[in-house]
Design a protein around this motif. Structure first.
Motif, PDB file in Angstrom:
ATOM      1  N   UNK A  30      38.583  19.856  18.521  1.00  0.00           N
ATOM      2  CA  UNK A  30      39.697  18.915  18.629  1.00  0.00           C
ATOM      3  C   UNK A  30      39.854  18.512  20.088  1.00  0.00           C
ATOM      4  N   UNK A  31      40.735  17.573  20.344  1.00  0.00           N
ATOM      5  CA  UNK A  31      40.958  17.109  21.715  1.00  0.00           C
ATOM      6  C   UNK A  31      41.504  18.224  22.604  1.00  0.00           C
ATOM      7  N   UNK A  32      42.260  19.155  22.018  1.00  0.00           N
ATOM      8  CA  UNK A  32      42.858  20.236  22.798  1.00  0.00           C
ATOM      9  C   UNK A  32      42.080  21.537  22.772  1.00  0.00           C
ATOM     10  N   UNK A  33      40.922  21.545  22.175  1.00  0.00           N
ATOM     11  CA  UNK A  33      40.129  22.780  22.076  1.00  0.00           C
ATOM     12  C   UNK A  33      39.462  22.873  20.720  1.00  0.00           C
ATOM     13  N   UNK A  34      39.688  23.991  20.052  1.00  0.00           N
ATOM     14  CA  UNK A  34      39.082  24.219  18.742  1.00  0.00           C
ATOM     15  C   UNK A  34      40.133  24.687  17.758  1.00  0.00           C
ATOM     16  N   UNK A  35      39.944  24.329  16.502  1.00  0.00           N
ATOM     17  CA  UNK A  35      40.756  24.817  15.392  1.00  0.00           C
ATOM     18  C   UNK A  35      39.808  25.515  14.427  1.00  0.00           C
ATOM     19  N   UNK A  36      40.355  26.386  13.629  1.00  0.00           N
ATOM     20  CA  UNK A  36      39.545  27.136  12.674  1.00  0.00           C
ATOM     21  C   UNK A  36      40.108  26.947  11.273  1.00  0.00           C
ATOM     22  N   UNK A  37      39.228  26.639  10.337  1.00  0.00           N
ATOM     23  CA  UNK A  37      39.601  26.533   8.934  1.00  0.00           C
ATOM     24  C   UNK A  37      38.946  27.700   8.213  1.00  0.00           C
ATOM     25  N   UNK A  38      39.743  28.454   7.478  1.00  0.00           N
ATOM     26  CA  UNK A  38      39.241  29.635   6.773  1.00  0.00           C
ATOM     27  C   UNK A  38      39.456  29.438   5.279  1.00  0.00           C
ATOM     28  N   UNK A  39      38.421  29.732   4.498  1.00  0.00           N
ATOM     29  CA  UNK A  39      38.475  29.658   3.039  1.00  0.00           C
ATOM     30  C   UNK A  39      38.363  31.078   2.493  1.00  0.00           C
ATOM     31  N   UNK A  40      39.246  31.422   1.572  1.00  0.00           N
ATOM     32  CA  UNK A  40      39.238  32.747   0.956  1.00  0.00           C
ATOM     33  C   UNK A  40      39.054  32.581  -0.548  1.00  0.00           C
ATOM     34  N   UNK A  41      37.997  33.185  -1.073  1.00  0.00           N
ATOM     35  CA  UNK A  41      37.713  33.168  -2.508  1.00  0.00           C
ATOM     36  C   UNK A  41      37.898  34.579  -3.032  1.00  0.00           C
TER      37      UNK A  41
END
Length: 44
Positions: A30-41
């Protein structure tokens, strides 16, 4: 874990894998750094 090939691929990190759960994540720049998306199954 990599899905796809070449420019059409995405690298996912496997955080947890056992008999009942799979937890994977992807880093999104992202413009401000990094984001994390986590998926849980979860197995029923």
């Amino acid at each position: 874990m990599t899905i796809g090939a070449g420019d059409d691929s995405v690298a996912l990190q496997v955080y947890e894998l056992n008999d009942t759960r799979l937890k994977i994540g992807v880093t999104v720049p992202t413009a401000g750094g990094f984001k994390y998306i986590v998926f849980l199954f979860k197995k029923k």
